[in-house]
Design a protein around this motif. Structure first.
Motif, short mmCIF file in Angstrom:
data_model
loop_
_atom_site.label_atom_id
_atom_site.label_comp_id
_atom_site.label_asym_id
_atom_site.label_seq_id
_atom_site.Cartn_x
_atom_site.Cartn_y
_atom_site.Cartn_z
N GLU A 1 -105.13 90.55 37.33
CA GLU A 1 -106.38 89.81 37.46
C GLU A 1 -107.31 90.54 38.42
O GLU A 1 -106.87 91.04 39.46
N LYS B 1 -113.23 84.94 32.59
CA LYS B 1 -112.73 83.62 32.97
C LYS B 1 -113.60 83.03 34.10
O LYS B 1 -113.13 82.24 34.92
N GLU C 1 -113.89 86.32 37.12
CA GLU C 1 -112.51 86.80 36.98
C GLU C 1 -112.23 87.35 35.59
O GLU C 1 -112.67 86.79 34.61
N ARG D 1 -97.52 87.07 43.26
CA ARG D 1 -98.83 87.72 43.14
C ARG D 1 -98.98 88.78 44.23
O ARG D 1 -98.98 88.45 45.43
N GLU E 1 -116.11 81.66 40.60
CA GLU E 1 -115.04 82.64 40.52
C GLU E 1 -115.32 83.52 39.30
O GLU E 1 -115.31 83.03 38.18
CA CA Z 1 -106.79 83.51 37.59
#
Ligand code: CA
Ligand code: ATP
Ligand code: CA
Length: 186
Positions: free
Chosen positions: A140, A83, A5, A117, A3
């Motif tokens: 994000e 991240k 991010e 979200r 991921e």
């Molecule tokens: Ca996240």
């Protein structure tokens, strides 16, 4: 899967402007999710120290009756600015039993993190406007890649997008919602 991010605090930004730019770039609204995430701490190690995560997520689309449950493991962050991390996720079908299994094994749950979200998508990039209870509003930007070779270029792509949205990289937030909530009131 990895991921890739980045996350930024929206409190000093103009979300309407950001959304307008995204739509101009061809991002389309995908859905709005209500997510309740229960994180567990490790048995043999403190995930806060090892920077890992074990989570049960209940996710439902606003306006639909489609709750889904996922169990996710996240590895430690892989670089110093984003991240980005390994992510392994499976769908499960019974939240209470899954919770009990983890508790019986000794994993300690943390008070759930709840958020709404709103997700926009263009090709393989997702941008989420997150409104996190007791934490605040964050943006994000994420792209999932399958190996380390793709990781760096994906990160540059996301940082480029951030720049196009007129958001400075000084604004990048590396802390998780759990850590941000702790900083706020726990
Ligand atoms: Ca996240
Ligand atoms: P996702 O991107 O998967 O939808 P999210 O955006 O809701 O998740 P994030 O804040 O990006 O939430 O990621 C969850 C974070 O929680 C991870 O960064 C993980 O390291 C952190 N975390 C998990 N368990 C703990 C713990 N016990 N203490 C501190 N942080 C933790
Ligand atoms: Ca993510």
């Amino acid at each position: 899967m990895i991921e890739v991010e980045i996350k930024v605090n929206l409190s000093n930004e103009n979300p309407e402007k950001i959304l307008e730019s995204l739509l101009k770039m061809g991002f389309l609204k995908k859905e709005i999710k209500e997510q309740t995430d229960t994180y567990f701490n490790g048995i043999d190690r403190d995930f806060q120290i090892t920077d890992e995560a074990l989570r049960i997520r209940c996710s439902k689309t606003v306006g639909k009756n489609d709750e889904k449950i996922y169990v996710t493991y996240k590895g430690k962050k892989l670089d110093g600015i984003s991240k980005t991390r390994e992510e392994i996720e499976v769908e499960v079908f019974e939240v209470n039993s899954m919770h009990k299994i983890f508790e019986k094994l000794g994993f300690k749950p943390v008070r759930p993190i709840k958020k709404v979200r709103e997700i926009y998508q263009k090709e393989d990039i997702e941008v989420s406007f997150d409104d996190v209870l007791d934490v605040g509003k964050y943006l994000e930007i994420e792209k999932v890649v399958s190996n380390n070779f793709e990781r760096e270029s994906a990160l540059f792509e996301l940082l480029d997008l951030l720049k196009s949205l007129n958001i400075s990289t000084d604004k990048l937030e590396k802390r998780s919602y759990l850590e941000l909530r702790r900083g706020n009131r726990e």
